[in-house]
Design an enzyme around this catalytic site. Sequence first.
Site, short mmCIF file in Angstrom:
data_model
loop_
_atom_site.label_atom_id
_atom_site.label_comp_id
_atom_site.label_asym_id
_atom_site.label_seq_id
_atom_site.Cartn_x
_atom_site.Cartn_y
_atom_site.Cartn_z
CG HIS A 116 -12.05 19.04 -55.92
ND1 HIS A 116 -12.35 18.94 -57.25
CD2 HIS A 116 -12.20 20.35 -55.61
CE1 HIS A 116 -12.67 20.13 -57.72
NE2 HIS A 116 -12.56 21.01 -56.75
CB SER A 130 -12.08 23.67 -58.58
OG SER A 130 -13.38 23.36 -58.11
CD GLU A 144 -11.65 15.48 -58.54
OE1 GLU A 144 -12.33 16.51 -58.43
OE2 GLU A 144 -10.42 15.49 -58.77
#
Length: 334
Positions: free
Chosen positions: A291, A167, A261
Amino acid sequence: MDPSVRSRAISNVLRLGVRPIMHRIPGHPGGIRTARSTVDAAALLIPPDSRVRVLPLNDPQLETGRDERAITGEWVVSRDVQGGAGSAAQGAVLYLHGGGYVVCSPRTHRQITARLALDTGLPVLAPRYRLAPEHPFPAPLEDAVAAYRWLLARGVPASGIVLAGDSAGGHLATALAGEICRQGLPGPAGLVLFSPWVDLTCELSLRAQHGARDPYISAVSAQRVARLVVGPAGFDDPRLALLTCAWTDVPPVLIQVGGDEVLRPEAEALAEALTGAGADCELQVWKGQMHVFQMLNRVLPEAAAAMGDTARFIRSVTAPAAAERSAAPSDAAA
């Protein structure tokens, strides 16, 4: 391959119970502090993997004689590896945790760092970098560069170091690869990105918002958080813009992203930019996954398989350097 029954069940629970909350997360410091406390408390409830050792790191760098920030964080090392963190002389994974640059810590990501240590046999260094909004970008990048320099200064060969992150940590790991090149430092062996947050302006994810079935990430809330990450300087820092970098001398890259995602278009755009620049980049889109699904590697078969692919990639990019170091004594004797 269709997602497993367990994967679909977890995604549905998150979509119904967590995503509405994430969509409304406030983009102000008070809300961020609340989110930090919640995430940290949740991390305490997850039992550690008994197969690894977690060794705290707090090095004030007194021996450098210069006024440098302390390197803090933790080593995660397989109990099967002799020498603990000292085995980093052969190589290491430098893991940069996600959390939107505003929450999380090395502790919250031990499900990933422990699995990396177990599957690769390499020690994993997870530095504790500064978070926004108290420390907007480029503070996290400065800390990541310092951690990389710290490894090099202690004899860890660059050819044995793999940068990894998820991320926002994926954004940071990619920005670190670019900064290593700009500063003329020895380049790492490889780069691993789990669901990278590539475009902090969120233009790509906002366009994908309506078509994505992301169980809990909201492009709207990500955009609010991004404004805290960049601070008063805004988005003008070229080190933020990963899609427009020159990307010369990039090591092999593995990108894994969930098919459902909202950040999928960003991962695809980064893979296209890297490949267009001549980099060796493998993009894996895992159908039906959310995610950073790799976090659930002890629960989801897809996550365990993805981590297995990651370990194979890390072994492949570090193997040439390891073979060269193993052969060096006999060469010298000859």
